[in-house]
Write a protein that holds these residues in place. Sequence first.
Motif, PDB file in Angstrom:
ATOM      1  N   HIS A 113       0.842  -1.185   0.000  1.00 46.19           N
ATOM      2  CA  HIS A 113       0.000   0.000   0.000  1.00 46.19           C
ATOM      3  C   HIS A 113       0.890   1.253   0.000  1.00 46.19           C
ATOM      4  CE1 HIS A 113      -3.959   1.741   0.387  1.00 46.19           C
ATOM      5  NE2 HIS A 113      -3.449   2.624   1.239  1.00 46.19           N
ATOM      6  N   ASN A 169      -5.290  -0.150 -11.727  1.00 47.41           N
ATOM      7  CA  ASN A 169      -4.243  -1.133 -12.033  1.00 47.41           C
ATOM      8  C   ASN A 169      -3.058  -0.420 -12.682  1.00 47.41           C
ATOM      9  OD1 ASN A 169      -5.604  -3.854 -11.553  1.00 47.41           O
ATOM     10  ND2 ASN A 169      -7.075  -2.910 -12.953  1.00 47.41           N
ATOM     11  N   SER A 227      -2.586  -8.628  -8.521  1.00 44.07           N
ATOM     12  CA  SER A 227      -2.133  -7.523  -7.677  1.00 44.07           C
ATOM     13  C   SER A 227      -0.697  -7.799  -7.191  1.00 44.07           C
ATOM     14  CB  SER A 227      -3.129  -7.350  -6.519  1.00 44.07           C
ATOM     15  OG  SER A 227      -2.768  -6.277  -5.700  1.00 44.07           O
ATOM     16  N   ASP A 257     -11.597 -14.111  -6.548  1.00 41.02           N
ATOM     17  CA  ASP A 257     -11.122 -12.962  -5.773  1.00 41.02           C
ATOM     18  C   ASP A 257     -10.634 -11.842  -6.703  1.00 41.02           C
ATOM     19  OD1 ASP A 257     -11.419 -13.202  -3.011  1.00 41.02           O
ATOM     20  OD2 ASP A 257      -9.289 -12.842  -2.653  1.00 41.02           O
ATOM     21  N   CYS A 258      -9.897 -12.224  -7.719  1.00 40.47           N
ATOM     22  CA  CYS A 258      -9.389 -11.258  -8.693  1.00 40.47           C
ATOM     23  C   CYS A 258     -10.557 -10.496  -9.322  1.00 40.47           C
ATOM     24  CB  CYS A 258      -8.586 -11.981  -9.768  1.00 40.47           C
ATOM     25  SG  CYS A 258      -8.110 -10.943 -11.165  1.00 40.47           S
ATOM     26  N   ASN A 270     -12.399  -8.193  -6.712  1.00 40.70           N
ATOM     27  CA  ASN A 270     -11.596  -7.011  -6.376  1.00 40.70           C
ATOM     28  C   ASN A 270     -11.480  -6.049  -7.542  1.00 40.70           C
ATOM     29  OD1 ASN A 270     -11.188  -8.077  -3.855  1.00 40.70           O
ATOM     30  ND2 ASN A 270      -9.186  -8.966  -4.359  1.00 40.70           N
ATOM     31  N   ASN A 271     -11.286  -6.606  -8.752  1.00 34.81           N
ATOM     32  CA  ASN A 271     -11.067  -5.714  -9.892  1.00 34.81           C
ATOM     33  C   ASN A 271     -12.336  -4.955 -10.268  1.00 34.81           C
ATOM     34  OD1 ASN A 271      -9.202  -4.736 -11.952  1.00 34.81           O
ATOM     35  ND2 ASN A 271     -10.694  -5.645 -13.380  1.00 34.81           N
ATOM     36  N   TYR A 275     -14.687  -4.111  -8.224  1.00 35.76           N
ATOM     37  CA  TYR A 275     -14.844  -3.081  -7.188  1.00 35.76           C
ATOM     38  C   TYR A 275     -13.885  -1.917  -7.440  1.00 35.76           C
ATOM     39  CZ  TYR A 275     -15.227  -0.744  -2.693  1.00 35.76           C
ATOM     40  OH  TYR A 275     -15.438   0.202  -1.716  1.00 35.76           O
ATOM     41  N   ASN A 276     -12.616  -2.263  -7.619  1.00 29.31           N
ATOM     42  CA  ASN A 276     -11.610  -1.205  -7.790  1.00 29.31           C
ATOM     43  C   ASN A 276     -11.858  -0.372  -9.043  1.00 29.31           C
ATOM     44  OD1 ASN A 276     -10.347  -1.981  -5.453  1.00 29.31           O
ATOM     45  ND2 ASN A 276      -8.860  -3.308  -6.512  1.00 29.31           N
ATOM     46  N   GLU A 290     -16.807   5.156  -1.728  1.00 34.24           N
ATOM     47  CA  GLU A 290     -16.983   3.987  -0.876  1.00 34.24           C
ATOM     48  C   GLU A 290     -18.452   3.840  -0.461  1.00 34.24           C
ATOM     49  OE1 GLU A 290     -13.869   3.852   2.151  1.00 34.24           O
ATOM     50  OE2 GLU A 290     -15.114   2.393   3.217  1.00 34.24           O
ATOM     51  N   ASN A 341     -18.334 -16.041  -3.581  1.00 35.28           N
ATOM     52  CA  ASN A 341     -16.953 -16.480  -3.410  1.00 35.28           C
ATOM     53  C   ASN A 341     -16.867 -17.731  -2.536  1.00 35.28           C
ATOM     54  OD1 ASN A 341     -14.297 -16.396  -3.827  1.00 35.28           O
ATOM     55  ND2 ASN A 341     -13.856 -14.599  -2.596  1.00 35.28           N
TER      56      ASN A 341
END
Lengths: 296, 296, 296, 296
Positions: free
Chosen positions: C36, C48, C77, C153-154, C157-158, C160-161, C179, D3
């Motif tokens: 981070h 990304n 990631s 998971d990828c 997360n992607n 969301y991001n 958020e 998930n």
Amino acid sequence: MANSKYEYVKSFERCQPDILLPNTWVVIRIDGRGFHKLTAKYGFEKPNDRRALDLMNAAAVAVFKELPDLVLGYGISDEYSFIFHKDCNLFERRAAKLITTIATTFTSHYIYLWPTYFPEKPLSPPMPSFDGRAVMYPSVQNLRDYMSWRQVDCHINNLYNTTFWTLIQKGGMDATAAEQRLSGTVSADKNEILFKEFGINYNNEDELYKKGSVVFRDYELVDPPALAAPVGSAALETDTSETRAQEQPLSKTAAEKERKKRAKARIAVEHVDVIRDEFWLRRPWILSGKAGKLNE
Amino acid sequence: MANSKYEYVKSFERCQPDILLPNTWVVIRIDGRGFHKLTAKYGFEKPNDRRALDLMNAAAVAVFKELPDLVLGYGISDEYSFIFHKDCNLFERRAAKLITTIATTFTSHYIYLWPTYFPEKPLSPPMPSFDGRAVMYPSVQNLRDYMSWRQVDCHINNLYNTTFWTLIQKGGMDATAAEQRLSGTVSADKNEILFKEFGINYNNEDELYKKGSVVFRDYELVDPPALAAPVGSAALETDTSETRAQEQPLSKTAAEKERKKRAKARIAVEHVDVIRDEFWLRRPWILSGKAGKLNE
Amino acid sequence: MANSKYEYVKSFERCQPDILLPNTWVVIRIDGRGFHKLTAKYGFEKPNDRRALDLMNAAAVAVFKELPDLVLGYGISDEYSFIFHKDCNLFERRAAKLITTIATTFTSHYIYLWPTYFPEKPLSPPMPSFDGRAVMYPSVQNLRDYMSWRQVDCHINNLYNTTFWTLIQKGGMDATAAEQRLSGTVSADKNEILFKEFGINYNNEDELYKKGSVVFRDYELVDPPALAAPVGSAALETDTSETRAQEQPLSKTAAEKERKKRAKARIAVEHVDVIRDEFWLRRPWILSGKAGKLNE
Amino acid sequence: MANSKYEYVKSFERCQPDILLPNTWVVIRIDGRGFHKLTAKYGFEKPNDRRALDLMNAAAVAVFKELPDLVLGYGISDEYSFIFHKDCNLFERRAAKLITTIATTFTSHYIYLWPTYFPEKPLSPPMPSFDGRAVMYPSVQNLRDYMSWRQVDCHINNLYNTTFWTLIQKGGMDATAAEQRLSGTVSADKNEILFKEFGINYNNEDELYKKGSVVFRDYELVDPPALAAPVGSAALETDTSETRAQEQPLSKTAAEKERKKRAKARIAVEHVDVIRDEFWLRRPWILSGKAGKLNE
């Protein structure tokens, strides 16, 4: 017929990690499995069944006789802790072997001795059994704290159980009412209930119930003068006087000699305080692992 | 009196790694401790003492009754293997708890049943005890190879012991002479000694001695047709038909239901070949972990 | 000057259990430590950073070149999973050695290659580092579920991001507002936000970001016919066709030969689905551990 | 897309036992992988390459700067030991995390600093990497014996290598002849060869080569008077002065405060004797884990 085709499966045994770290105190603690049901089945007295505790202690003494490497034991209710000295190398310190040997030797004597303590209540399946675990403690202080932890637990549980069953047996309450009555109380409250309502002075209860049972090999107690030493003093820290030689495992011959000495001593079961220093100062052989002077 | 000051010692318990890998077959093997001395003390017959083996088997059956999660057992001489299905989650797969529960339950029944099998030879200290270990096997093939390994060992040891003791008991040799006579011999040689010199056909020896004892829950055998399938066939590989759902632990309710079904079945002790496929094909419930059809 | 006086300390090394169970798939997963902060320090692009991911992949490919035993890798990631075949016996399956070798070889190349991917952003202390762990999976299904878990998971997360950073970068929101906007949304909601509010079709996003990176040795793909087989079919279960011979570790010579073959193949990095069967059916060499036909 | 269907695989991670026993000294030792080839590839000087050792030390110092919990380090050749205090609770004492963090941080700096020490020898794949392990030592004496073991090893290896390479470089022997010459010699013999045949007094060799490199946080040395204390004295046994409070983990706040203090100190690299008491008596902060007085 060659055996080798299948024997590769033996290599899978290496994968259960098992060697306990050298130079640590090893505590094997066993617990009765499902003893709640057992106490009901055989009608154990509440809050404490004298014969059941005597049987536990007799089995523990028998374990001490069969395993001279043990230096200390402590029993409360249906649990027993057996302690090997940090220098002990029995079974190359393999955990599974140490745990199962202690647990099955204890069980064996428990079943064998049962008729002596409960002649009128013969055993029938399902049979009593015990589970066990091994824990390592690196320092003397850790080990003493372990013993203190168990003895404090003994006190807390026994005070609760004594009050709970007095409320039921002498106070005529049912279990729910007794539980509610005790909810949120501290030790002083329970002492007061016992004394004011039932005229029972908890201090006069049997030491066996209040302190649990401490098992050790019995040598001549060391003189009180040592007691003048302050708490946490060097006299209690065997680590202090250690030279490197002592950090290394004893030679096989020397270890065997010590085991024989230990095997000769009487096994004592006492209901004494192990939290304060006195117990340890007067019995230096427990922490040193060197046999003391035999009582005459 | 706060308990917390000492309770930190509990954190040391986490350091004995203990959770057996999920989705692996768990073998708990126990071995009699110092049974060489024990057989001498109680005068066990050589090369095999029928009553001693019957006692071992009776104790194993009792263990199966108390632990419905067990799917298979195998005993020879003073050792017994107990097998949990790869999906079993008993005690959250904690190794120490599984090992000690099996070992002490077995011991408990062994001592309890002793007078039934040796009425004229009462036990006395030191008492019989057993050590134990846990081994994980990831595949059905590994598990079958484990069973084959033990059964081959049984055969090799029994052929040796039978010949050795025949040379002594019928041939008048002493132990040293018998040992020398057998040194370097292969199976065929020992068969020949037995047959030519003593008129003993090893094949006619008791299956109990030659094959050991296989313990399982007894359901209706599956029809022979399956036997047509070639060795190593899919029918033997429960892994094959698995969907992911089956890789995940059963729900608690479903697991409990299966345990109850298993608890109902009679426990069989048979002296049969477990190396070839037949044993497994006709008893598909052992590898599938799903109860079969009860015998009427 | 004798060395032996101190050498006893070496015996303490045995007590860190370390041998991974044979016949299980070994996953070594490494994670960037404090990435981070790192992404802030070097101004990685959000959501990304293409160059950062390319660098991760280049380091992973280098690890595959140095360790021919690896059969599969997966990166998302700042994490990367490296998989050894269940038959692999590298370093006698010692966990610490496998973990540290993978982690430091990866780190070594990551630092070495950094200037190639970030020529204008020279590294300075504190330096990038990675922690790692080893996990064992007994069955092919467990292994595939592990890969599916990471790829799901990828995706999660992607998605969301991508939505989060679009709301900020194109929608002018601050992080808190973005958020809150996403709180409680499901995948469909995020797809809709992207499409309706920003004209972005998530399906058209780069496969690298949506699927992560799959690393394997590249041989000629196997013909589509196999694809006709139903899900969970035998073709996917290498366990099925196993004979016992294959359960046993390969001979050293045979293992060395296979490693050499593997070392010759090109290392592929693809951004493909590993959840469905197709990936595995067309690349049977991954699960079989036997080299395929080299591409010309 | 849920998930959860795959997430069960995470439970397999619990099965690699990983928590190091509390209240034990933790040694993480890393070793260069295949450094024999590496020294050839980059033409390291024999018997010792000054720049290569300086690079190892620089990387170790960088590790100390990034990990304030470290209290001591020791490097020889391509190996480095990093020691955490017995009270350290970094990463909850998870072994894999501690090992990989140390190993990858070291590797990261090693690669990053390489061009500073070998400007004319740029790195190329395969890259340097390190494997690592964790060992626990329960007592101060065990820890000191570990350090002594490594330093004695350093001495023995360096005396051998110095003589071996002198025989080759100045004596014109080839490797085989030099090896034969040294076969069966003791330290005194090697000293004599160096002195009589080559006029080299081994005592005058660089302390870096003879003693290895000791890394620690540098505070004001404690006064010589303490040195009057006899070997093995209480002053060296931090265990002695321990109260139970100190056996328990420090509070998070207190631990954080100590870490900050440690982070301020300069990192020293010295080539001194760690076998005798003096090193430890004059730097009590190493064994106590309490920061000393900063040098001005």
